[in-house]
Design an enzyme around this catalytic site. Structure first.
Site, short mmCIF file in Angstrom:
data_model
loop_
_atom_site.label_atom_id
_atom_site.label_comp_id
_atom_site.label_asym_id
_atom_site.label_seq_id
_atom_site.Cartn_x
_atom_site.Cartn_y
_atom_site.Cartn_z
N CYS A 80 0.85 -1.20 0.00
CA CYS A 80 0.00 0.00 0.00
C CYS A 80 0.88 1.25 0.00
CB CYS A 80 -0.98 -0.03 1.18
SG CYS A 80 -2.31 1.19 1.02
N HIS A 184 -3.80 -4.87 -0.04
CA HIS A 184 -3.33 -5.40 1.23
C HIS A 184 -3.40 -6.93 1.23
CE1 HIS A 184 -2.96 -1.68 3.60
NE2 HIS A 184 -3.86 -1.22 2.74
N GLU A 186 -2.27 -8.87 3.38
CA GLU A 186 -2.52 -9.32 4.76
C GLU A 186 -3.98 -9.16 5.16
OE1 GLU A 186 -1.42 -6.46 3.91
OE2 GLU A 186 -1.93 -4.90 5.36
#
Lengths: 223, 247
Positions: A80, A184, A186
């Site tokens: 990001c 993202h 994650e």
């Protein structure tokens, strides 16, 4: 060991949790000595570009990262805002110089009428070029995005993935051992963890580094 | 194409997961099942009236979710300061929802947005119908009429730097009668940032109506998965069949 660069911006804990879930030891650190011990670096981050660069400088991390990434060729993944920081410059709230490893200018998305900003939610990752990051990830898999700016990359050969929000824009960049994703991983469940796992499993001298151009110093000198 | 989102809102009272009706905690609901692998996003709200003694329990719950759910996590309840942002982000929140704290001191939106980015700041806006045919923003768990018009407050919050707006209908909360899409449309037309709607979803058709009539980017539920054995997956199958792009 994987070092997640901690410069005090954004939800870094989830990155550490994801790395741990994938079976790798992760440390969250801003200590150059500890960063030097890591096999790979992850540069996370959300927030404003200028503030992030300021913090990196204040913690001595710009110098440390230059040494580790440019001289020691340690693999790094920017996520990001962390990905945007890998670029030469950003036009968010004025013009700010970045780490300069990717020849790109970070610009505001202009998706057009009817499309809201920030671009928040699940959107496709179009795999526009082969990348070791994409192993096991189906074409057009969905990833979680939350951003208003994107990297406008001058070298199309470095763009390996794109998304579409009122027009296509780069979301995955790769230059030698430097990787960046706008979304993202994650926060993107199964496919996100797969992508992150692919980065952690990279054995660069044999794979990516040989397939893409070597990293060179950015034009215009160093910050 | 950007997908419409299905978001699950989990309310905690005194550190325990609760369902609510008209914003009042209801003890009948105790167990919960969140299909964390197909819900698009999770919102955790601490609705404890006197939060201080129970805050550690709520914070432990935030950490628990942050470590196990690899989807975006928004956390709110009692946020009044940048220190509160820092605390919740440190526990693993991706976004922080502010409600009464923003009404009492709107600059908090701007300060948080400058420091953490607009994407981190979710204005949680509770509203109820007013006798004049419009709506008013409520604060303090829906109990206090702020006198503000929801559309005007939403637009101001966007100008101050909010990244998303979570609109909750006090009147529809827990009723399963469907979203108040007149309210949601008023807000979604007033801003150009994503609007999440909450309160009243009782079936999958309500989700579709939230997108179609309310102009929502995301439909939230606090209670529906507590009552039905149907999963998020079945909701998504329904929405896909109705022509909505969902994950």
């Amino acid at each position: 060991m994987i070092a997640v660069v901690d410069y005090g911006l954004g939800n870094v804990r989830s990155v550490v949790s994801a790395v741990s879930r994938l079976g790798h030891a992760a440390v969250l650190t801003r200590d150059p000595g500890e960063l030097a011990l890591a096999d790979k670096l992850i540069l996370p981050g959300v927030g404003a570009f200028g503030e992030a660069m300021e913090r990196l400088r204040a913690f001595g991390l710009v110098t440390a990262l230059r040494r580790l990434v440019e001289d020691e060729e340690k693999p790094i993944l920017g996520i990001c805002l962390g990905m945007q920081l890998l670029c030469e410059e950003s036009l968010e709230f004025g013009r700010h110089e970045g780490l300069g490893w990717i020849p790109a200018t970070v610009r505001r998305l202009e998706p057009g009428p009817g499309l809201r900003l920030p671009h928040v939610g699940w959107n496709e990752l179009f795999q526009t070029a082969p990348s070791p990051l994409f192993a096991g990830i189906p074409e057009d898999a969905l990833f979680y995005h939350v951003h208003s700016y994107y990297p406008d990359c001058r070298d199309p050969a470095l763009v390996v993935g794109e998304s579409d929000y009122g027009g296509r824009f780069p979301t995955c960049l790769q230059k030698g051992h430097v990787f960046g994703v706008q979304f993202h991983p994650e926060k993107s469940q199964r496919h996100g963890l797969t992508l992150l796992g692919n980065f952690l499993a990279l054995d660069l001298p044999d794979t990516a580094a040989a397939a893409v151009p070597a990293l060179s110093a950015p034009p215009g000198g160093r910050a | 194409m950007l997908r419409k989102r299905l978001v699950t809102v989990l309310t905690f009272n005194q550190g325990v997961l609760f369902r609510t009706r008209n914003f009042i905690p209801d003890h009948r609901y105790t167990a919960n099942f969140v299909d964390a692998w197909s819900v698009d996003e999770i919102v955790l709200l601490d609705v404890t009236r006197d939060p201080a003694p129970c805050r550690p329990h709520f914070q432990a719950a935030v950490s628990w979710f942050a470590e196990r759910c690899f989807v975006p996590l928004t956390v709110g309840g009692g946020v009044r300061s940048l220190a509160d942002f820092e605390k919740l982000l440190g526990l693993g929140a991706d976004k922080v929802a502010i409600n009464t704290g923003a009404v009492e001191r709107p600059e908090l939106i701007a300060e948080a947005s400058r420091r953490y980015g607009a994407q981190c700041v979710v204005l949680s806006l509770d509203a109820a119908p007013h006798g004049d045919g419009g709506y008013r923003v409520r604060t303090r768990f829906g109990t206090r009429d702020s006198g503000m018009d929801p559309a005007a407050w939403a637009a101001r919050a966007e100008a101050l730097g909010a990244g998303e707006i979570l609109v909750q209908s006090v009147e529809r909360d827990g009723t399963l009668e469907g979203y108040d899409n007149r309210l949601h449309r008023l807000v979604s037309d007033a801003v150009s940032i994503p609007v999440l709607g909450c309160g009243g979803a009782g079936n999958w058709a309500h989700f579709a109506e939230g997108f179609e009539e309310g102009g929502l980017s995301a439909v939230c539920t606090t209670n529906i998965y507590h009552f039905t054995e149907a999963s998020v997956k079945s909701a998504k199958a329904f929405l896909k069949a109705r022509g909505h792009a969902v994950r």
